[in-house]
Design an enzyme around this catalytic site. Structure first.
Site, mmCIF file in Angstrom:
data_model
loop_
_atom_site.group_PDB
_atom_site.id
_atom_site.type_symbol
_atom_site.label_atom_id
_atom_site.label_comp_id
_atom_site.label_asym_id
_atom_site.label_seq_id
_atom_site.Cartn_x
_atom_site.Cartn_y
_atom_site.Cartn_z
ATOM 1 N N GLU A 222 0.831 -1.206 0.000
ATOM 2 C CA GLU A 222 0.000 0.000 0.000
ATOM 3 C C GLU A 222 0.865 1.255 0.000
ATOM 4 O O GLU A 222 2.071 1.202 0.267
ATOM 5 C CB GLU A 222 -0.909 0.002 1.229
ATOM 6 C CG GLU A 222 -0.153 0.077 2.546
ATOM 7 C CD GLU A 222 -1.079 0.024 3.745
ATOM 8 O OE1 GLU A 222 -1.702 1.062 4.031
ATOM 9 O OE2 GLU A 222 -1.165 -1.047 4.390
ATOM 10 N N LYS B 103 -5.164 -3.992 14.723
ATOM 11 C CA LYS B 103 -4.783 -3.122 15.836
ATOM 12 C C LYS B 103 -5.638 -3.386 17.071
ATOM 13 O O LYS B 103 -6.833 -3.660 16.975
ATOM 14 C CB LYS B 103 -4.904 -1.654 15.423
ATOM 15 C CG LYS B 103 -3.947 -1.240 14.312
ATOM 16 C CD LYS B 103 -4.125 0.228 13.963
ATOM 17 C CE LYS B 103 -3.122 0.659 12.892
ATOM 18 N NZ LYS B 103 -3.408 0.074 11.570
#
EC number: 4.2.1.70
Length: 316
Positions: A31, A165
């Site tokens: 990305e 996360k």
């Protein structure tokens, strides 16, 4: 030989990536949000080069993805990396933003979700990211669910990451992936990791220690007709990890404060991440770099194993 459509009018391949795909070499998509939004210039460009180097060290070719002039860039030159790293105000482009940014002809930094769209179009079966999005805490009220999870159900790409996360509701994230029949494989670990933390407290559905078996599992998933991703997780190195209990305590306190301040939606994630960084006195910076490099390296290794497996199958 690659089945990639090199004439696709929405794709602009770098010469290196085009040659690699054409000749059947392993390629790993990356990305560009980490370049345009993750770090200040020139540290962001230096980090992008380290990530690409980690892929190369395992024998694969990196293909950093971005959006510019109405097309996806599939692989970036040094000049491209510098431009994306030094240009201010590049919008973060998730899946829903792609058509508008392409139509406007502007620049866009790809997230996990939009990178998967591009990788799938380009015929790149592997993608590396430090961590994925997921179901947010309080999603039963906010319906805040990352587009990453939706895109996993649509893109035939193996995603290598260090889990999701800790600021997310990891239990609901795993439930969502199970409901959508997205396989989760943890490499050399029993637990589903949580980015900075080696364990989320949740057991992984599958542990595999052999890269060839993982390659075979990916191939089987797609041979069964599935159009979805395969999620492969690997925990952060132990020496760089932050304790699960420590992070959880910080997040709970910060989440209460965020609610008190009326911070919700897209603003909640950076708020909570800043709170963790501040409370851990910057340990997250080292941890973030560690997972960026380790996931890229593992993706390179698995991409090579996948190519080797497919060649053996073709020769059988």
């Amino acid at each position: 030989m690659s089945k990639t459509d090199f004439s696709h009018d929405l794709l602009r391949f770098s010469d290196e990536v085009k040659e690699a795909l054409h000749s059947g070499k392993p390629v790993v998509a990356l990305e560009s949000t980490v370049i345009a939004h993750g770090l200040p210039y020139p540290e962001n460009v230096a980090t992008a080069r380290k990530i690409e180097a980690a892929v190369r060290a395992e024998g694969a070719i990196p293909a950093t993805i971005g959006i510019e002039n109405g097309r996806f860039l599939i692989g970036m030159s040094d000049a491209d990396l510098e431009r994306f790293g030094s240009t201010r105000g590049i919008p973060k482009a998730s899946s829903r933003d792609i058509p508008v940014i392409l139509a406007q002809g502007g620049m866009g930094a790809t997230t996990v979700a939009s990178s998967l769209v591009a990788a799938d179009l380009a015929g790149i079966p592997f993608f590396a990211s430090a961590g994925i999005g997921g179901v947010h805490r309080g999603a039963e009220r906010s319906m805040d669910i990352s587009a990453d999870l939706i895109q996993f159900t649509r893109s035939r790409v193996a995603v290598v990451c260090a889990g999701a996360k800790s600021i997310l509701d990891l239990g609901l994230t795993l439930e969502y992936l199970e409901t959508q029949c997205v396989p989760i494989i943890s490499y050399q670990s029993d637990d589903f990791p949580a980015f900075y933390c080696r364990s989320s407290g949740f057991h992984s559905p599958h542990r595999l220690d052999d890269a060839t078996v993982i390659a075979r599992s990916i191939d089987m998933h797609w041979k069964l007709g599935n159009q979805s991703s395969v999620l492969i997780t690997h925990p952060i190195h132990e020496e760089d990890a932050i304790g699960t209990d420590e992070v959880e305590s910080i997040i709970r306190e910060a989440a209460v404060q965020a609610e008190h301040e009326g911070i919700r939606g897209p603003g909640a994630t950076p708020y909570l991440m800043r709170a963790v960084a501040k409370a851990t006195e910057g340990k997250t910076v080292k941890a973030n770099m560690s997972v960026l490099i380790s996931t890229a390296a593992l993706a390179g290794k698995l991409a090579c194993a996948h190519i080797d497996y497919l060649r053996q199958q073709n020769q059988a």
